[in-house]
Structures are given as C-alpha cells and as structure tokens.
Design a protein around this motif. Structure first.
Motif, PDB file in Angstrom:
ATOM      1  N   VAL A 144      -1.948  -0.970  -7.302  1.00 17.03           N
ATOM      2  CA  VAL A 144      -1.902  -2.090  -6.377  1.00 17.03           C
ATOM      3  C   VAL A 144      -2.364  -3.354  -7.087  1.00 17.03           C
ATOM      4  O   VAL A 144      -2.912  -3.302  -8.195  1.00 17.03           O
TER       5      VAL A 144
ATOM      6  N   ASP B  87      -5.301  -6.106  -2.543  1.00 16.71           N
ATOM      7  CA  ASP B  87      -4.582  -5.123  -1.725  1.00 16.71           C
ATOM      8  C   ASP B  87      -5.532  -4.041  -1.212  1.00 16.71           C
ATOM      9  O   ASP B  87      -6.713  -3.999  -1.576  1.00 16.71           O
ATOM     10  N   SER B  88      -4.952  -3.157  -0.401  1.00 17.34           N
ATOM     11  CA  SER B  88      -5.718  -2.051   0.184  1.00 17.34           C
ATOM     12  C   SER B  88      -5.077  -0.714  -0.164  1.00 17.34           C
ATOM     13  O   SER B  88      -3.865  -0.627  -0.407  1.00 17.34           O
TER      14      SER B  88
ATOM     15  N   ASN C  93     -10.425  -1.855   0.896  1.00 18.16           N
ATOM     16  CA  ASN C  93      -9.804  -3.167   1.093  1.00 18.16           C
ATOM     17  C   ASN C  93     -10.261  -4.132   0.013  1.00 18.16           C
ATOM     18  O   ASN C  93     -11.257  -3.903  -0.669  1.00 18.16           O
TER      19      ASN C  93
END
Length: 118
Positions: free
Chosen positions: A12, A16-17, A84
C-alpha cells in the motif's frame, strides 16, 4: 492441530489502510490473549498490539497508538488488526500470536507481509 493463519497483508501507499486477520483453529480461542508482532529482516520481533482473553483489554506500541486497532471475534475464532494511516516504517512481516494459560500454550502464525511504499 493448532493453526494461526494471518491474511490481509499487501503493498500500500503511505496513508492507506490495511486490515489483518488471524484465523485460529485447534484450541479454545476464547481462553487466549492474542497479540500482533512485527519483524523486519535482521531485527528482533517486536510487539505491536495485544488484546486480553477475558475482558478485551488492549495494548498498543506507542508508535501505532491512534492508528491501529486490535479486535477479536471469539465466535469466529478470529482476531484483527486494523491499520490506518500507514507509514513506510510500518513495513514488516506481521505475526499473530496466541498466549494461553501456560508456556506450553504459546502459538505463532507464519506471518503476512506489509509493505508501505510510494
């Protein structure tokens, strides 16, 4: 046969999560505290977060407080780590750990890779 199977890792971008899952089998999940650890190549494995077996008390490493949330679903024998606002320094292999009522009740998963890169 005892198993802890992590999933949900991936590549990611910063900010981002990801949500990691840890599916347990072969033992009474409710009786075990669950922890998430992470490890980079050449470094020691470090604790990230954990949740108790009975009352769901949680702990977080300072660097992830406010960004990560640990939870568990005892009906599904699964624990989660919602991550997160991921940062490049969160890049590691993440491991699920189950700690039971004695040293012989100590289990690890195989890990899932999390990579945070622009």
């Amino acid at each position: 046969q005892v198993q802890l199977v992590e999933s949900g890792g991936g590549l990611v971008q910063p900010g981002d999560s990801l949500k990691l899952s840890c599916a347990a089998s072969g033992f009474v999940f409710d009786y075990y505290a669950i922890g998430w650890f992470r490890q980079a190549p050449g470094k020691e494995r470090e604790g990230v977060s954990c949740i108790s077996s009975v009352d769901g008390v949680t702990y977080y490493k300072n660097s992830v407080k406010g960004r990560f949330t640990i939870s568990r679903d005892n009906a599904e024998n699964t624990a989660y780590l919602q991550m997160n606002s991921l940062k490049p320094e969160d890049k590691d292999v993440y491991y699920c750990h189950a700690e039971g009522p004695g040293p012989e009740y100590d289990y690890w998963g195989e890990g899932t890779q999390v990579t945070v890169s622009a």
